[in-house]
Design a protein around this motif. Structure first.
Motif, PDB file in Angstrom:
ATOM      1  N   THR A   7       0.837  -1.201   0.000  1.00 57.87           N
ATOM      2  CA  THR A   7       0.000   0.000   0.000  1.00 57.87           C
ATOM      3  C   THR A   7       0.869   1.247   0.000  1.00 57.87           C
ATOM      4  O   THR A   7       1.946   1.264   0.609  1.00 57.87           O
TER       5      THR A   7
ATOM      6  N   SER B  86      -4.946   6.896  -2.161  1.00 60.75           N
ATOM      7  CA  SER B  86      -4.036   5.810  -1.832  1.00 60.75           C
ATOM      8  C   SER B  86      -4.434   4.565  -2.609  1.00 60.75           C
ATOM      9  O   SER B  86      -5.536   4.481  -3.154  1.00 60.75           O
ATOM     10  N   GLY B  87      -3.515   3.596  -2.676  1.00 64.13           N
ATOM     11  CA  GLY B  87      -3.802   2.375  -3.410  1.00 64.13           C
ATOM     12  C   GLY B  87      -3.077   1.189  -2.803  1.00 64.13           C
ATOM     13  O   GLY B  87      -2.067   1.339  -2.127  1.00 64.13           O
TER      14      GLY B  87
ATOM     15  N   TYR C 127      -8.120   0.989  -4.866  1.00 64.18           N
ATOM     16  CA  TYR C 127      -7.787   2.403  -4.707  1.00 64.18           C
ATOM     17  C   TYR C 127      -8.895   3.126  -3.953  1.00 64.18           C
ATOM     18  O   TYR C 127     -10.051   2.709  -3.946  1.00 64.18           O
TER      19      TYR C 127
ATOM     20  N   LEU D 212      -9.076   8.793  -4.908  1.00 63.63           N
ATOM     21  CA  LEU D 212      -8.321   9.390  -6.010  1.00 63.63           C
ATOM     22  C   LEU D 212      -9.021  10.682  -6.452  1.00 63.63           C
ATOM     23  O   LEU D 212     -10.203  10.657  -6.799  1.00 63.63           O
TER      24      LEU D 212
ATOM     25  N   SER E 226     -12.900   5.645  -5.940  1.00 65.97           N
ATOM     26  CA  SER E 226     -12.583   4.447  -5.169  1.00 65.97           C
ATOM     27  C   SER E 226     -13.108   3.222  -5.907  1.00 65.97           C
ATOM     28  O   SER E 226     -14.131   3.288  -6.584  1.00 65.97           O
TER      29      SER E 226
END
Length: 249
Positions: free
Chosen positions: A153, A161-162, A177, A180, A211
């Motif tokens: 991550t 974040s992903g 994800y 974004l 997401s």
């Protein structure tokens, strides 16, 4: 069906993919197997989270569009019957009224038929999306429970974040994800496998979704990482900007 076979059905049972007979037999098995009970519970929770990540709401204005189109078809005024002599021109009009009524009926039928086709198309498209989402959720759920699955991550430059989940045994990689931000100028997020310093396209994040979850194109074999960049509409064959984030595989 023996006990060994039953132990392998946890994923199919969690996703409701067993026949009625198999599901009943597996349900009896769960009453005696704590390990399978725990695994089914975890798989169902994972599948639910993944389904929520990719769920889409059907168009809310479909019924409104259908109802709004009906007033566009003009209705004929009521026919007034009088005892007076009708002039020849009026007689011709009276003889033609049934044809006008038929034409109006045909117009209504055409509008309703067109709306029905559009509604059917929208329903089929939504059903296809639902099937694809369910198939992807099942694949990602199986990937996350693979014995060799790895999880990495990171936070991205610019926000969001992903997480990359990869299994070389299954030959699959998933990207989860969250948060974004929307990109300017209809640009899109594109994923890349990093193989010996070469960036290989691995898929586009669906525009407009902040997401979600997606399976990458190609497998993780030979890759040392997964990069995320912002690209022009439609994506690029090679990165046009520095990576917003790089995750190990």
């Amino acid at each position: 069906m023996n006990t060994v076979d039953l132990h392998t059905l946890t994923g199919a049972y969690a996703l409701g993919a067993l026949s009625e007979h198999e599901a009943a037999e597996f349900t009896r098995h769960l009453a005696q197997c704590e390990a399978c009970t725990q695994e089914v519970r975890e798989l169902q929770e994972t599948a639910a989270r993944l389904a929520l990540a990719v769920a889409e709401v059907p168009p809310a204005d479909l019924r409104t569009r259908v109802m709004a189109a009906l007033p566009e078809v003009r209705q004929l005024p009521p026919i007034r019957r009088e005892a007076t002599v009708v002039p020849m021109r009026g007689r011709r009009l009276r003889h033609r009224l049934p044809y006008f009524a038929a034409a109006a009926c045909l117009a209504v039928a055409a509008v309703a038929g067109g709306l029905a086709v559009n509604a059917r198309f929208d329903a089929d498209r939504q059903r296809d999306r639902t099937v694809r989402a369910e198939q992807q959720a099942a694949a990602v759920s199986a990937l996350m429970t693979a014995p060799d699955a790895t999880f990495h991550t990171t936070a991205f430059k610019g926000g969001g974040s992903g997480t990359v989940v990869a299994s070389k045994r299954k030959g699959q990689t998933a990207f989860l994800y969250h948060g974004l931000p929307a990109l300017p100028g209809q640009r899109v997020y594109e994923l890349w496998y990093s193989r010996n310093g070469t960036m290989v396209p691995a898929g586009l994040v669906e525009p407009g979704r902040s997401s979600g979850t997606m399976l990458l194109t190609g497998g993780p074999q030979g890759a040392d990482g997964v990069g995320v960049t912002a690209e022009p509409p439609g994506g690029s064959s090679s990165p046009t900007s520095p990576p917003l984030g790089l995750l190990r595989v």
